[in-house]
Each structure stands twice: as structure tokens, then as C-alpha cells.
Write an enzyme that holds these catalytic residues in place. Structure first.
Site, PDB file in Angstrom:
ATOM      1  N   ALA A   1      24.270  10.981 -26.816  1.00 28.84           N
ATOM      2  CA  ALA A   1      24.966  10.172 -25.695  1.00 28.84           C
ATOM      3  C   ALA A   1      26.290  10.600 -25.575  1.00 28.84           C
ATOM      4  CB  ALA A   1      24.931   8.568 -25.796  1.00 28.84           C
TER       5      ALA A   1
ATOM      6  N   GLY B   1       0.802  -1.460  -0.088  1.00 29.54           N
ATOM      7  CA  GLY B   1       0.056  -0.017  -0.016  1.00 29.54           C
ATOM      8  C   GLY B   1       1.062   1.191  -0.118  1.00 29.54           C
ATOM      9  N   GLY B   2       0.256   2.397   0.471  1.00 26.76           N
ATOM     10  CA  GLY B   2       1.051   3.596   0.629  1.00 26.76           C
ATOM     11  C   GLY B   2       2.186   3.347   1.264  1.00 26.76           C
TER      12      GLY B   2
END
Ligand code: HXC
Length: 520
Positions: A408, A172-173
Site C-alpha cells: 500500500a 438496458g444497454g
């Protein structure tokens, strides 16, 4: 027995009870799952006898759902300070034996106190996570507790190192606290992180997946990059964290400890003079180059199994801690893609925030092309790495080994991104693109116009040769001062070590601003 003796005895008894957390049965259950208890973990992590506990007698204040029947001392987290290799750290360890380590408001207050003290005195915070998430009985109070921890994670970020060990559930959180910290380590088989578990995933999307595949240590260490490290077991996890800390300073105002070495900086390595294959499409072992340059061949890799086309990690050069970033020609030819850019950017920013100089070893053919990358925002993600290097003010030493093409080339700590000392090997190709691409663009029409395939091939060969002679070498860049020198590969350690020595007193500012706006 005097009254005072009795009082002291009562204290000792109360402490002993608190140390048992949820009691012997739950400790047994924890062991049966192959997990240590919060206190056993802290005992392994901290120097013997150094742990000083805070808030051992803090109790939860919840009265809902019969919670007032039990008020264990300390609630579900053990907090305090101690030392690792003699250096101060602040710790919290969620105690799964007390209500599944679920977070109460008082637990969050304990954790916040540790974080507030750590930032006040400037020492790392290490959080050991093993929790069922928000304590359901406390409702919104538990959520508020998480919010307070997250806010502190944010305020501590870039001030003190924050390290999260995931040693059980983290769902969850609750996952956002580790995600806000600098490094996350997960223990294989006994830990997992996800926003929603397998049952919810199945009901919402119909996807059938188990805990391990959804959010196990190996998945997060290789596919998502949420975990920087995966450990085989808890002992291994703690050993890795101790090793990581040895490369880090206590806070953003300090420097990492020196590690004396008997490895001379003048050590030459002839093997590097033959490491680049004649065929530019053939790979070689970038790890061998890293080990050759750094002290004693010791390299502590971060994100080892994630975006393996770029290598990042810590090492020492002449006793000083440095962050190493290197393209890996052995994986996807070392190309930069979304994940490699994210991985590199986060590492460079960490090093810059904590005064760790950067050594960049370049062999990059460019950015990965195609719809998958473009739709996934390779532009924005590539810009993260560019931004990270461009804003970094720590000493930056760059060595180009072979390819360094196009965008790059710029991204990988070039001179114009305030690279301090840029060297190249004679095998370096610093150019807009490789010969194949360039000849196709410049002479495409001429080549197509030639109908005889043999003559066509000869034109291509001749034009490639011309292009290679002119651009595919380090001397164009050297003539224009874009690199400081072309060096013999065997001397790389010495040149790099001396460059860092020269740069030790580097001071560089960025314009005053509220904060930057890195392309997230
Ligand atoms: C209160 C909890 C709890 C929780 C576990 N317990 N999680 N109590 N709040 N969130 C208790 C159990 O009731 C049990 O108590 C004891 O801890 C041990 O749990 P078990 O279930 O017996 O252990 P195990 O079988 O190992 O399972 C562990 C578990 C499971 C997978 C974590 O307990 C579980 O699914 N818990 C709920 C997880 C969850 O949905 N949390 C909320 C996530 S949302 P007794 O006394 O019976 O032994 C969230 C929001 C955060 O966290 C938002 C932040 C912004």
C-alpha cells in the site's frame, strides 16, 4: 404582410411548437412526477441567453407501428451549445415528453453531432438522460444509434470531459453511455439505472426488489459506485455539475481555470501538530487535514458515499485546481480494498488525462485481506491504482501523515512511482509492516519458546520497541532519499503549495505505445 414577414412568422410559430416537445399535457405529467422538462433543465444549467440549439427541426424517419402519423420537430432530444460561467459546453437533453425520450436513429444523429462538434472545438459534453431506452418501433436502427453514441463516448474519452446526469429512467444497454463518461450524477427518487428492471429480475432469478433498491441514486452512489454523485433534486444536481466543471479544463490540452484566493499559502495550522492520536489504532478526521491544506477549506468530493475508506475529490491550492486522494483512517482504518482501489484509480486517471495535479495524503495500514477480497480480485484491482499512479505524468505531491506500509505504501504515489515531491510528517511510519506483524514473523519461534507469559510479553515489547525505533518513523525513508523532507504538520499547506508551484512546468513522457494495458 410581405411574403418574408409571413415566412418569419411561420418560423417563429414552428419554433414555439417545437419548444413544447410532446405538448402541454405531457409537460404537466412530467412536472407531476417531480421532474423538469429538457428545456427547463437546460435553462437552469446554462448561462442565461447562451443556449444555441442545433437541429430543432430534425424529425424521425420511422414508419413502423403508425409512427408516420406524428413527426414532432426536434424528436425526443434537445441539443446544442451554451456557456456555464462563461465557458463553452455542449449539451443534449433527452425529452421524456416525446415518446418517453426513447432513442430513435435521428436522435442519436443529433447527439453524435453535438459530440463531434465538442471534440472538434475542445469543450465538455454534458448529457441529460431521461429516456425509455431504444425506441422499440425502430428496432435495430435504434440499437445502431446507441452504438454510434458509445463509439463517440470512447473516442472523446480523455480528450474532453464527459458528464452524465441521470434525471429519469436509464435502463438496458442505454446505461453504457453514462458508464463510458467521466462522471455520472443521479437525482434521488426520480432516476434509476439498471440493465434489467425489477420484473425481469424476478422472473429470471426470483429475487424481489424494487426500482429504488435495484438501481436508485443512493444505491449507485454508495454500493456500486456507478454514480459519482447523488443529488437531492434536479436543482441540486445542476448546481453540483456547475461546481464540478469549475475544477476542470475544457479539454486535455488545457488546464483548469485559476480561482483567485485571499487564503495565503503561508497560512499555518497549529491544529495539525496535534491531530495524530498517540494511539496508532485511533482514527482522526482526514477531512480536517484536507480542508486545512486547500484554499479556503473548499473541497468538492467525488464518490463521497462509495468506498469511504479512501477520499477523492477536487480542491484548489494557491488558485490551481488539484485532485486530492487521501486514505480515511476513520473507515476500515483507511485500508485499501477492491472498491477503494477502483475508486482511486479512476480518479487518478481522470486527473492525469486532464492535467490536474495530484495531492496524495497517506495513512494506510495495507490492503484488506481475506477470501472475499482475494476472490474478488483485490490483486487486479489494487494493481489498477498502482498502475494509475505509475503512469500519471501530472505533478504528484505526496504527504505521508502516519502509516504507510508494504504494498500500500508503494501504491499511494511513492517516489518510485515517479512521485515528484514526497513529504512525511514526523508521525509517519514508512515500513514493510507495522511492529506487531513484524515481530511475530521475525521472532515468532523465540516468543513461543518462552513459557513464562510475563517474560514472553516482555520479549514482544522489547522487540517491538527495537522495530519501532528502527523502522516506524520517516527517517529511514528520508536517509535514503525516498522522501524529500520531514515537515512540521502545521506547515503542510505552505510546503504543498510551493511544491505545486515548482512543478507547474513539469514535463514527463511515457514510452510511445498504441495504448496501455491497465489490469481491468
Ligand atoms: C418507444 C416508448 C419507449 C420505448 C416509453 N415509450 N419507452 N416508446 N420506445 N422504449 C413511450 C410510451 O409508450 C409512452 O407513449 C411514453 O413513452 C411515455 O411512457 P409511459 O410508459 O407512459 O411513462 P412511464 O409510466 O413514466 O414509464 C416510463 C418507462 C416505461 C418506465 C420508461 O415507458 C417503459 O418501461 N418503457 C420501456 C422501457 C424499455 O424496456 N426500453 C427498452 C430498453 S432496452 P404514449 O404515447 O403511450 O404516451 C434498450 C436497449 C438499448 O434500451 C441497447 C443499447 C445497446
Amino acid at each position: 404582410m410581405s411574403i418574408q414577414d409571413k415566412q418569419i412568422e411561420a418560423l417563429v410559430e414552428r419554433r414555439a411548437k417545437a419548444r413544447l416537445g410532446g405538448g402541454p399535457k405531457r409537460i404537466e405529467a412530467q412536472h407531476a412526477k417531480g421532474k423538469l422538462t429538457a428545456r427547463e433543465r437546460l435553462a437552469l444549467l446554462l448561462d442565461e441567453g447562451s443556449f444555441e440549439e442545433f437541429d430543432m427541426f430534425v424529425q424521425h424517419r420511422c414508419t413502423n407501428f403508425g409512427m408516420d402519423a406524428s413527426h414532432p420537430d426536434g424528436d425526443g432530444v434537445v441539443t446544442g451549445q451554451g456557456t456555464i460561467d462563461g465557458r463553452l459546453v455542449f449539451v443534449y437533453a433527452q425529452d421524456f415528453t416525446v415518446n418517453g425520450g426513447s432513442l430513435s436513429k435521428t436522435m442519436s444523429e443529433k447527439i453524435c453531432k453535438v459530440m463531434d462538434t465538442a471534440v472538434k472545438v475542445g469543450a465538455p459534453v454534458i448529457g441529460l438522460n431521461d429516456s425509455g431506452g431504444a425506441r422499440i418501433q425502430e428496432g435495430i436502427d435504434a440499437l445502431a444509434g446507441y452504438g454510434e453514441i458509445f463509439e463517440r463516448n470512447i473516442l472523446c474519452s480523455g480528450v474532453i470531459p464527459q458528464i452524465s446526469l441521470i434525471m429519469g429512467p436509464c435502463a438496458g444497454g442505454a446505461v453504457y453511455s453514462p458508464a463510458l463518461t467521466d462522471f455520472t450524477l443521479m437525482v434521488d427518487k426520480t432516476s434509476y439505472m439498471f440493465l434489467t428492471g425489477p420484473a425481469v429480475v424476478k422472473s429470471v432469478t426470483g429475487e424481489v426488489v424494487d426500482q429504488e433498491q435495484l438501481g436508485g441514486a443512493r444505491i449507485h452512489a454508495s454500493k456500486s459506485g456507478v454514480a459519482h454523485f447523488a443529488a437531492d433534486n434536479e436543482q441540486d444536481a445542476i448546481a453540483k455539475i456547475k461546481c464540478l466543471l469549475s475544477y476542470l479544463p475544457q479539454n486535455n490540452l488545457g488546464t483548469a481555470p485559476l480561482r483567485p484566493t485571499s487564503d495565503p499559502i503561508s497560512r499555518v495550522d497549529d491544529a495539525l501538530n496535534t491531530i495524530i492520536p498517540d494511539n496508532p489504532n485511533k482514527a482522526y478526521d482526514m477531512y480536517a487535514v484536507i480542508r486545512s491544506v486547500v484554499d479556503d477549506g473548499d473541497f468538492f468530493e467525488v464518490h463521497k458515499d462509495f468506498a469511504r475508506n479512501i477520499i477523492v475529490g477536487f480542491a484548489h491550492v494557491n488558485g490551481r485546481s488539484v485532485g486530492v486522494v487521501a486514505n480515511q483512517p476513520g473507515v476500515l482504518a483507511g485500508v485499501l480494498d477492491i472498491n477503494a482501489s477502483r475508486k482511486g484509480a479512476r480518479f487518478v486517471r481522470f486527473c492525469d488525462a486532464f492535467n490536474i495535479p495530484l495531492l496524495t495524503l497517506v495513512d494506510v495500514p495495507g490492503f484488506l485481506c481475506g477470501t472475499q477480497q482475494e476472490y474478488g480480485a483485490v490483486i487486479t484491482n489494487g494493481a489498477k491504482l498502482l498502475y494509475a499512479y505509475g503512469e500519471a505524468t501530472v505533478p504528484k505531491v505526496t504527504v505521508t501523515l502516519r502509516k504507510s506500509y508494504g504494498g500500500a505504501h508503494i501504491v499511494m504515489s511513492c517516489k518510485q512511482l515517479r512521485g515528484d515531491i514526497n513529504y512525511a510528517w514526523p508521525s509517519a511510519n514508512i515500513a514493510v509492516m507495522g511492529a506487531d506483524g513484524a515481530v511475530g514473523v521475525l521472532y515468532g519461534k523465540e516468543i513461543k519458546a518462552e513459557e513464562d507469559p510475563e517474560k514472553q510479553a516482555a520479549i514482544i515489547e522489547q522487540k517491538k520497541q527495537e522495530y519501532n525505533d528502527l523502522f516506524c518513523n520517516p527517517y529511514q525513508a528520508a536517509q535514503k532519499g525516498y522522501i524529500e523532507d520531514v515537515i512540521e504538520p502545521r506547515n503542510t499547506r505552505f510546503r504543498v503549495a510551493r511544491a505545486f508551484e515548482v512543478l507547474e512546468g513539469k514535463r514527463q513522457e511515457i514510452p510511445a505505445k498504441k495504448h496501455d494495458n491497465i489490469p481491468l
